[in-house]
Design a protein around this motif. Structure first.
Motif, PDB file in Angstrom:
ATOM      1  N   ASP A  53       0.802  -1.227   0.000  1.00  0.00           N
ATOM      2  CA  ASP A  53       0.000   0.000   0.000  1.00  0.00           C
ATOM      3  C   ASP A  53       0.834   1.276   0.000  1.00  0.00           C
ATOM      4  N   PHE A  54       2.147   1.176  -0.093  1.00  0.00           N
ATOM      5  CA  PHE A  54       3.022   2.360  -0.124  1.00  0.00           C
ATOM      6  C   PHE A  54       3.457   2.641  -1.548  1.00  0.00           C
ATOM      7  N   ILE A  55       3.491   3.933  -1.908  1.00  0.00           N
ATOM      8  CA  ILE A  55       4.011   4.360  -3.211  1.00  0.00           C
ATOM      9  C   ILE A  55       4.818   5.630  -3.012  1.00  0.00           C
ATOM     10  N   GLY A  56       5.976   5.695  -3.650  1.00  0.00           N
ATOM     11  CA  GLY A  56       6.837   6.873  -3.550  1.00  0.00           C
ATOM     12  C   GLY A  56       7.470   7.179  -4.893  1.00  0.00           C
ATOM     13  N   SER A  57       7.752   8.458  -5.139  1.00  0.00           N
ATOM     14  CA  SER A  57       8.330   8.883  -6.413  1.00  0.00           C
ATOM     15  C   SER A  57       9.447   9.887  -6.185  1.00  0.00           C
ATOM     16  N   VAL A  58      10.440   9.843  -7.069  1.00  0.00           N
ATOM     17  CA  VAL A  58      11.540  10.801  -7.094  1.00  0.00           C
ATOM     18  C   VAL A  58      11.611  11.362  -8.509  1.00  0.00           C
ATOM     19  N   MET A  59      11.679  12.696  -8.638  1.00  0.00           N
ATOM     20  CA  MET A  59      11.623  13.332  -9.950  1.00  0.00           C
ATOM     21  C   MET A  59      12.662  14.445 -10.039  1.00  0.00           C
ATOM     22  N   ALA A  60      13.235  14.618 -11.234  1.00  0.00           N
ATOM     23  CA  ALA A  60      14.144  15.727 -11.516  1.00  0.00           C
ATOM     24  C   ALA A  60      13.818  16.276 -12.900  1.00  0.00           C
ATOM     25  N   TYR A  61      13.927  17.597 -13.068  1.00  0.00           N
ATOM     26  CA  TYR A  61      13.578  18.221 -14.345  1.00  0.00           C
ATOM     27  C   TYR A  61      14.440  19.451 -14.569  1.00  0.00           C
ATOM     28  N   GLY A  62      14.446  19.934 -15.810  1.00  0.00           N
ATOM     29  CA  GLY A  62      15.141  21.160 -16.157  1.00  0.00           C
ATOM     30  C   GLY A  62      14.607  21.698 -17.469  1.00  0.00           C
ATOM     31  N   GLY A  63      14.752  23.009 -17.684  1.00  0.00           N
ATOM     32  CA  GLY A  63      14.251  23.599 -18.917  1.00  0.00           C
ATOM     33  C   GLY A  63      14.570  25.077 -18.999  1.00  0.00           C
ATOM     34  N   GLY A  64      13.971  25.728 -19.989  1.00  0.00           N
ATOM     35  CA  GLY A  64      14.185  27.156 -20.188  1.00  0.00           C
ATOM     36  C   GLY A  64      13.036  27.759 -20.964  1.00  0.00           C
ATOM     37  N   TYR A  65      13.019  29.080 -21.031  1.00  0.00           N
ATOM     38  CA  TYR A  65      11.963  29.758 -21.775  1.00  0.00           C
ATOM     39  C   TYR A  65      12.447  31.119 -22.253  1.00  0.00           C
ATOM     40  N   ASN A  66      11.713  31.660 -23.219  1.00  0.00           N
ATOM     41  CA  ASN A  66      11.949  33.004 -23.730  1.00  0.00           C
ATOM     42  C   ASN A  66      10.756  33.877 -23.367  1.00  0.00           C
ATOM     43  N   ASN A  67      11.036  35.090 -22.907  1.00  0.00           N
ATOM     44  CA  ASN A  67       9.999  36.020 -22.480  1.00  0.00           C
ATOM     45  C   ASN A  67      10.049  37.267 -23.358  1.00  0.00           C
ATOM     46  N   GLU A  68       8.911  37.644 -23.934  1.00  0.00           N
ATOM     47  CA  GLU A  68       8.822  38.845 -24.760  1.00  0.00           C
ATOM     48  C   GLU A  68       7.738  39.756 -24.203  1.00  0.00           C
ATOM     49  N   MET A  69       8.128  40.993 -23.863  1.00  0.00           N
ATOM     50  CA  MET A  69       7.189  41.935 -23.266  1.00  0.00           C
ATOM     51  C   MET A  69       7.085  43.176 -24.141  1.00  0.00           C
ATOM     52  N   ASN A  70       5.860  43.602 -24.416  1.00  0.00           N
ATOM     53  CA  ASN A  70       5.597  44.784 -25.221  1.00  0.00           C
ATOM     54  C   ASN A  70       4.957  45.860 -24.356  1.00  0.00           C
TER      55      ASN A  70
END
Length: 224
Positions: A53-70
């Motif tokens: 009845d036990f469940i566990g998770s380990v997660m890792a992530y990475g990323g990027g983005y571009n922001n444009e403001m007018n």
């Protein structure tokens, strides 16, 4: 978009399920003559461990983005990166055959890179420092499930432990900005198995802090 690989049987009755995923993130905001677009993506890996009845998770992530403001016909562009890791554990209690009480706890660390703006709207440059965030979120799910469907109530308290974000406008230090310490999120949801390979879920939740409001989620899972 994600993919689950074959489960691996470990010692003492444990099972391990590896998952990889990639995603696109986009957003658009407008306010009083200001328009902003964000476009980016991320990739990550998650490993899920289960035993009875036990469940566990380990997660890792990475990323990027571009922001444009007018701003009133002038454009400012900047990019940024982010990364993080999280662990979550849950346990199922069975008071009756079809009813499950599932307490859980989540702990995560996220970092966002510093940013620099050099806008053609005037001559003043601006920058912000790193954002390091630690989140701890205990939660509770009450689940009533039958063979092909289930309904549930869910609630969690998200607590933020993070340092302040500093910034500068030209040579002037700006006041530090910090997030609210925490908020409560609660909601209701349902799952349905249509065939052996097709499953769906729907969830509606309310958050009283952070990005406040009502969140609606709908998902489909198909097993190849």
């Amino acid at each position: 978009i994600g993919a689950d690989f074959d489960a691996v049987s470990l010692k003492h009755g444990w099972k391990f399920l590896p998952t990889t995923f990639v995603s696109y993130n986009g957003g658009h905001q407008t306010f009083d003559g200001v328009g902003m677009y964000q476009n980016g993506g991320q990739a990550g890996f998650m490993g899920t461990f289960s035993r009875k009845d036990f469940i566990g998770s380990v997660m890792a992530y990475g990323g990027g983005y571009n922001n444009e403001m007018n701003v009133q016909g002038f454009t400012d562009q900047t990019g940024n990166w982010f990364a993080g890791t999280a662990v979550k554990g849950a346990y199922n209690f069975h008071p009756t055959r079809n009813f499950i009480i599932q307490p859980s706890v989540l702990a995560s660390y996220n970092i966002f890179g510093n940013q620099n703006w050099h806008s053609d709207f005037g001559t003043l440059s601006m920058n912000s420092g790193f954002l390091n965030g630690i989140n701890v979120a205990p939660g509770l799910n009450l689940i009533y499930g039958r063979e092909t469907w289930s309904v549930y109530l869910t609630t969690l308290y998200m607590y933020n432990i993070n340092d302040n974000v500093n910034g500068r406008a030209g040579s002037i230090d700006l006041p530090n900005v910090s997030m609210r310490h925490g908020w409560i999120e609660y909601g209701v949801g349902a799952t349905k198995t249509w065939k052996d390979r097709l499953m769906s879920y729907v969830q509606v939740s309310v958050r009283n802090g952070g990005r406040t409001g009502v969140a609606f989620q709908l998902g489909l899972t198909f097993k190849f």
